[in-house]
Design a protein around this motif. Structure first.
Motif, PDB file in Angstrom:
ATOM      1  N   THR A  59       0.832  -1.208   0.000  1.00  0.00           N
ATOM      2  CA  THR A  59       0.000   0.000   0.000  1.00  0.00           C
ATOM      3  C   THR A  59       0.866   1.257   0.000  1.00  0.00           C
ATOM      4  OG1 THR A  59      -1.761  -1.161   1.189  1.00  0.00           O
ATOM      5  CG2 THR A  59      -1.808   1.241   1.223  1.00  0.00           C
TER       6      THR A  59
ATOM      7  N   PHE B 240      -8.063   5.112  -0.085  1.00  0.00           N
ATOM      8  CA  PHE B 240      -6.859   5.138  -0.906  1.00  0.00           C
ATOM      9  C   PHE B 240      -6.854   6.306  -1.880  1.00  0.00           C
ATOM     10  CE2 PHE B 240      -4.290   3.978  -4.582  1.00  0.00           C
ATOM     11  CZ  PHE B 240      -3.107   3.594  -3.984  1.00  0.00           C
TER      12      PHE B 240
ATOM     13  N   LEU C 188      -6.114   3.730   6.237  1.00  0.00           N
ATOM     14  CA  LEU C 188      -5.338   2.953   5.276  1.00  0.00           C
ATOM     15  C   LEU C 188      -4.368   2.028   6.014  1.00  0.00           C
ATOM     16  CD1 LEU C 188      -4.258   5.118   2.198  1.00  0.00           C
ATOM     17  CD2 LEU C 188      -5.588   3.025   2.212  1.00  0.00           C
TER      18      LEU C 188
END
Length: 243
Positions: free
Chosen positions: A32, A108, A188
């Motif tokens: 990520t 995101f 996140l």
């Protein structure tokens, strides 16, 4: 107080937080983080190059809006920008009924937008300074060859400016990597988010955060090495020649 010997003995005995599950969280956070930083840097660079050209224009009606954009995003904290975009997108009229809502309702893409705009503002000023520092002799030589403004910008000014901006842009890339740690505040699961999750689960702050700090450190050294390699290749003509 952290007892290194106790921690080492526990690790040898198998009493460690680094199980397959927790390492999986760190792996997910690594993916990520790298996706978020890489995509924001690429998008920010694409936006910054034309903005830097406009920012260096002598016409105020062209350069002033770009100056205001860079002033706002460089003058306010990235965390505040992230909060405004992440929480504020809900209040845009009609956004929840649009085709963009399935994308923007997650964390995101709002984080990607915030990071992209922030790095675009800094990169714009980096390239603007590099464009302004172009030697007047290079510009006069290009004009003597009959180059148009666009051709001169593409073949003379921008390549020269990119080489000069490389050290400062390398610092910007490292800054964005470190700044990406705030992405976890909007849920996140990045590297820092993974460390926070492991800490909350095992109550082992030193293990959780020292491990993620080591990952950030390795990524930072990799970026430094990459940009030093680019500088040696692109700025080889400026290096002192050995007899």
């Amino acid at each position: 107080m952290l007892d290194i010997s106790t921690w080492f003995n526990d690790a040898l005995a198998g009493n460690t937080i680094f199980t397959a599950d927790t390492l999986g969280y760190y792996a997910q956070g690594f993916v990520t983080t790298t996706q978020l930083v890489f995509l924001s840097l690429i998008a920010g660079l694409i936006i910054a190059v034309p903005l830097a050209i406009m920012r260096s224009s002598k016409h105020k009606w062209i350069s002033l809006p770009i100056y205001l954009f860079t002033y706002v995003f460089r003058g306010t904290p990235l965390l505040i920008q992230l909060y405004i975009i992440y929480y504020g997108v809900v209040f845009i009229d009609g956004i929840q009924e649009s085709f963009l809502w399935p994308i923007l309702r997650g964390a995101f893409y709002p984080a990607l937008i915030a990071f992209t705009l922030n790095t675009a503002a800094y990169t714009t000023e980096i390239f603007r300074g590099a464009i302004k520092a172009t030697s007047q002799g290079e510009i006069e030589a290009a004009r003597a060859y009959g180059m148009s403004r666009g051709l001169m910008m593409r073949r003379i000014i921008l390549p020269s400016a990119f080489r000069r901006a490389l050290p400062a842009y390398g610092n910007e890339v490292i800054f964005m990597l470190h700044a990406s740690a705030i992405a976890s505040v909007v849920t996140l699961m990045d590297l820092t988010g993974a460390a926070r999750f492991v800490y909350a689960r095992f109550y082992a702050p030193f293990d959780a955060f020292l491990f993620v700090a080591a990952i950030y450190l390795c990524l930072t050294f990799a970026i430094l090495y990459f940009f030093r390699f680019l500088e040696k290749r692109l700025l080889a003509h400026l290096q002192p020649q050995t007899p």
